[in-house]
Motif scaffolding. Structure first.
Motif, PDB file in Angstrom:
ATOM      1  N   MET A 173       0.845  -1.200   0.000  1.00 38.58           N
ATOM      2  CA  MET A 173       0.000   0.000   0.000  1.00 38.58           C
ATOM      3  C   MET A 173       0.876   1.245   0.000  1.00 38.58           C
ATOM      4  N   LYS A 174       0.686   2.060  -1.006  1.00 42.54           N
ATOM      5  CA  LYS A 174       1.463   3.298  -1.118  1.00 42.54           C
ATOM      6  C   LYS A 174       0.598   4.461  -0.622  1.00 42.54           C
ATOM      7  N   ILE A 175       1.010   5.044   0.495  1.00 44.22           N
ATOM      8  CA  ILE A 175       0.188   6.058   1.160  1.00 44.22           C
ATOM      9  C   ILE A 175       0.886   7.416   1.139  1.00 44.22           C
ATOM     10  N   CYS A 176       0.135   8.460   0.860  1.00 46.69           N
ATOM     11  CA  CYS A 176       0.674   9.817   0.918  1.00 46.69           C
ATOM     12  C   CYS A 176      -0.091  10.622   1.970  1.00 46.69           C
ATOM     13  N   VAL A 177       0.624  11.448   2.723  1.00 40.45           N
ATOM     14  CA  VAL A 177      -0.029  12.359   3.662  1.00 40.45           C
ATOM     15  C   VAL A 177       0.382  13.782   3.314  1.00 40.45           C
ATOM     16  N   LEU A 178      -0.607  14.659   3.176  1.00 41.36           N
ATOM     17  CA  LEU A 178      -0.298  16.068   2.941  1.00 41.36           C
ATOM     18  C   LEU A 178      -0.138  16.743   4.302  1.00 41.36           C
ATOM     19  N   VAL A 179       1.028  17.325   4.524  1.00 42.71           N
ATOM     20  CA  VAL A 179       1.243  18.030   5.798  1.00 42.71           C
ATOM     21  C   VAL A 179       1.519  19.501   5.510  1.00 42.71           C
ATOM     22  N   LYS A 180       0.668  20.356   6.032  1.00 40.04           N
ATOM     23  CA  LYS A 180       0.829  21.783   5.778  1.00 40.04           C
ATOM     24  C   LYS A 180       1.548  22.443   6.948  1.00 40.04           C
ATOM     25  N   GLN A 181       2.453  23.365   6.612  1.00 37.08           N
ATOM     26  CA  GLN A 181       3.110  24.136   7.662  1.00 37.08           C
ATOM     27  C   GLN A 181       2.310  25.425   7.857  1.00 37.08           C
ATOM     28  N   VAL A 182       1.842  25.650   9.069  1.00 33.21           N
ATOM     29  CA  VAL A 182       0.988  26.814   9.362  1.00 33.21           C
ATOM     30  C   VAL A 182       1.500  27.524  10.619  1.00 33.21           C
ATOM     31  N   PRO A 183       1.082  28.753  10.853  1.00 28.67           N
ATOM     32  CA  PRO A 183       1.439  29.398  12.120  1.00 28.67           C
ATOM     33  C   PRO A 183       0.896  28.569  13.294  1.00 28.67           C
ATOM     34  N   GLY A 184       1.745  28.308  14.284  1.00 27.78           N
ATOM     35  CA  GLY A 184       1.339  27.506  15.433  1.00 27.78           C
ATOM     36  C   GLY A 184       0.273  28.218  16.247  1.00 27.78           C
ATOM     37  N   PRO A 185      -0.389  27.474  17.172  1.00 26.94           N
ATOM     38  CA  PRO A 185      -1.518  28.055  17.915  1.00 26.94           C
ATOM     39  C   PRO A 185      -1.168  29.311  18.726  1.00 26.94           C
ATOM     40  N   ASP A 186       0.096  29.433  19.163  1.00 25.13           N
ATOM     41  CA  ASP A 186       0.458  30.602  19.970  1.00 25.13           C
ATOM     42  C   ASP A 186       1.277  31.629  19.190  1.00 25.13           C
ATOM     43  N   SER A 187       1.353  31.432  17.872  1.00 24.56           N
ATOM     44  CA  SER A 187       2.165  32.337  17.057  1.00 24.56           C
ATOM     45  C   SER A 187       1.535  33.725  16.979  1.00 24.56           C
ATOM     46  N   PRO A 188       2.355  34.792  17.024  1.00 25.62           N
ATOM     47  CA  PRO A 188       1.785  36.136  16.812  1.00 25.62           C
ATOM     48  C   PRO A 188       1.264  36.266  15.385  1.00 25.62           C
ATOM     49  N   LEU A 189       0.147  36.963  15.230  1.00 20.93           N
ATOM     50  CA  LEU A 189      -0.429  37.176  13.899  1.00 20.93           C
ATOM     51  C   LEU A 189      -0.508  38.669  13.658  1.00 20.93           C
ATOM     52  N   LEU A 190       0.514  39.207  12.992  1.00 15.56           N
ATOM     53  CA  LEU A 190       0.556  40.638  12.716  1.00 15.56           C
ATOM     54  C   LEU A 190       0.304  40.850  11.234  1.00 15.56           C
ATOM     55  N   ILE A 191      -0.621  41.730  10.928  1.00 22.05           N
ATOM     56  CA  ILE A 191      -0.998  41.941   9.534  1.00 22.05           C
ATOM     57  C   ILE A 191       0.119  42.695   8.796  1.00 22.05           C
ATOM     58  N   SER A 192       0.468  42.207   7.610  1.00 23.65           N
ATOM     59  CA  SER A 192       1.565  42.820   6.842  1.00 23.65           C
ATOM     60  C   SER A 192       1.125  44.164   6.271  1.00 23.65           C
TER      61      SER A 192
END
Lengths: 326, 253
Positions: free
Chosen positions: B1-20
């Motif tokens: 069985m050949k399995i693929c998993v898509l893993v996305k890199q995203v800002p972590g739950p405690d990451s600051p979110l500053l608008i550009s």
């Protein structure tokens, strides 16, 4: 027609969010001067068509086919691709439900047309509609626009529009449309749906709810919340991370995959306010939120807010309520 | 069985979110990145499927600039066999574009099963996994809570709304999206971390984005729709004031 609103139904009942989709469609139609139609897919759905025809829409379309009696991702994708191609509406509108999320992105690819999903609303700017949706689990809002020629597929978040805003009409005409489906197109077999453990927790009727989120930190802290709930005479709710960590059973979950509640008091403790949670509780009459993060989205919809450490506040609050009740 | 998993890199739950400054996205340099939460459950499910079958290969694929290799490496440390980095220095926020890039990059691999999380913690569209399945002509299912594979058939337990579930039997190849909480994602072992360094990450050079079906015009901090009364003071003061609110204003005491 210009706006095609697609109904979702099960056991002869139309999904609440399909009525909200009608409200969205009627609103857009009014702002843009467009015509509307409701589409019902299924088998033997004449009663639902009659119910739909009482609303203020220009037409009701019925795609009746035995292979649409039960939902399948393949069946709905193929049928909708055909119908949207034949009818060529400008907008196709549905509620952002679990069923829609299961097939509509496929229709977007099959038609090469945009799917603007989980919209919280739209506003008019220079005669055009600009759509809004949340990013980063509700912490940021975005304005988005579809590109290229229509049709554009839209799904609206729960409660983005109100069911009671739907305008009644004087009897829309019903038109049957053909879909070309055969068994070989449906590759998956769907078994009978079943209910998970309910555990006797009915939060939908609760007057007072104390809900805990990730901010509770660890399982040992659950007890102090239970004590607060008991003292207040409130039911205990939980956000998904608390249930996933198995600190409370699934039956306590509030949100898109749990229960939808509207109590007199919703005390949100350590709840950040992710969309998936908010859709299940934003109808509460009074929302009190306590969270150490001043930027937590829950404060956007709270009536009363406290920025602070729930672990410190909860025991003192329990004591103070005991005294107040004595 | 050949399995693929898509893993996305995203800002972590405690990451600051500053608008550009251009109001099109957040300030990248301020972000603490992490693996998208539901993708980590998809990865765990893929690893468990391989372990249950006693054979097969798990490939972790991610799209973005070079920094996403860290997320692929994390998947390799947890047990994925190799990685695919679909390189794009300025990834689109349009799921259609991303799914198209993945389809182009992964087509030749002929995977039997592709898993991804049900939605990303940044854009939250929940479209990429399903769109990839449609591009590759696979059968699809979303919101999967349990998987069972035997004799070349896949059976999944799907989450419906309001506490309902449904089993669906699917043909392979299939593309499924995973709901959070269906398993307990493992931590990488020290041996896993060491071993990951030797595992292959295939880099697919800058894939063309093609036509955007939707554009993000601008982003902003949500406008307040409700007037929130903030209760301030030290712990004793806020508790006393809150009890007063519960008694006098909300009238539940």
């Amino acid at each position: 027609m210009d706006i095609l609103i697609i109904f979702e139904h099960s056991n002869g009942k139309i999904h609440r969010m399909s009525w909200e989709a009608v409200a969205a469609g009627q609103s857009l139609a009014k702002d843009l001067g467009l015509t509307t139609a409701i589409l019902i897919l299924g088998s033997n759905v004449s009663e639902l068509a009659e119910e739909a025809s009482k609303k203020n829409v220009d037409e009701v379309l019925v795609a009746d086919h035995p292979l649409l009696e039960r939902y399948s991702s393949d069946g709905y994708s193929v049928a909708l691709k055909q119908i949207i191609t034949d009818e060529s509406p400008t907008y196709v509108i549905m509620g952002h439900t679990y069923m829609v999320r299961d097939f509509l992105p496929r229709v977007s690819v099959a038609l090469k047309k945009p799917l603007l999903c989980d919209l919280t609303g739209y506003y008019m700017e220079n005669g055009n509609s600009v759509f809004t949706r949340q990013l980063f689990q509700g912490k940021i809002t975005s304005d988005i626009l579809p590109n290229g020629e229509p049709p554009y597929l839209l799904t609206f978040q729960s409660a983005a529009f109100q069911e009671d805003a739907v305008v009644d009409g004087s009897g829309a005409s019903v038109r049957n449309i053909d879909v070309n489906l055969d068994k070989s197109m449906i590759r998956s077999q769907y078994e009978e749906p079943f209910q998970g453990e309910v555990g006797g927790v009915d939060l939908t009727a609760a007057e007072l709810i104390v809900t805990i989120g990730r901010g509770i930190g660890k399982e040992e802290n659950i007890n102090m919340v239970k004590e607060l709930g008991d003292t207040l005479g409130a039911q205990l709710g939980a956000s998904r991370p608390v249930v996933d960590a198995e600190w409370l059973p699934t039956a306590h979950q509030v949100g898109s995959s749990g229960q939808t509640v509207s109590p007199k008091l919703y005390l949100a403790l350590g709840i950040s306010g992710a969309i998936q949670h908010v859709v299940g509780m934003k109808g509460s009459k009074n929302i009190v939120a306590i969270n150490k993060d001043p930027d937590a989205p829950i404060f956007e919809l709270a009536d009363y807010g406290i920025i602070g450490d729930i672990i410190e506040i909860i025991p003192k609050l329990t004591e103070a309520i005991k005294n107040a009740k004595a | 069985m050949k399995i693929c998993v898509l893993v996305k890199q995203v800002p972590g739950p405690d990451s600051p979110l500053l608008i550009s400054d251009d109001k099109k996205w957040i300030q990248e340099e301020e972000i603490d990145y992490a693996m998208n939460e539901s993708d980590s459950y998809a990865l765990e499910e893929a690893l468990q499927i391989k372990e249950r079958l006693g054979e097969g290969e798990v490939v972790a694929a991610s799209l973005g600039p070079d920094r996403v290799q860290k997320t692929i490496r994390e998947a390799l440390a947890k047990g994925a066999d190799r990685g695919i980095h679909v390189k794009d220095d300025y990834p689109s926020t349009d799921s259609y574009v991303i799914a198209g890039q993945f389809a182009l990059a992964l087509k030749e691999e002929n995977f039997d099963l592709i898993l991804s999380g049900l939605q990303s913690d940044d854009t939250g569209m929940g479209q990429t996994g399903l769109m990839l399945g449609e591009f590759l002509g696979m059968s699809t299912s979303t919101l999967v809570m349990e998987t069972d594979i035997s004799e070349g058939k896949l059976r999944v337990k799907k989450e419906l709304e309001a506490g309902w579930f449904q089993w669906v039997s699917m043909d392979l190849p299939a593309c499924i999206t995973i709901q959070s909480g269906l398993n307990t994602p493992r931590y990488p072992s020290l041996r896993g971390i060491m071993g990951a360094k030797k595992k292959e990450i295939k880099v697919m050079e800058s894939t063309p984005q093609g036509e955007l079906l939707q554009s993000l015009e601008k982003i902003y901090v949500p406008k307040k729709t409700k007037l929130t009364e903030m209760i301030e003071g030290d712990t004793d003061q806020v508790v006393a004031k809150l009890v007063d609110v519960l008694k006098r204003d909300i009238k539940v005491l």
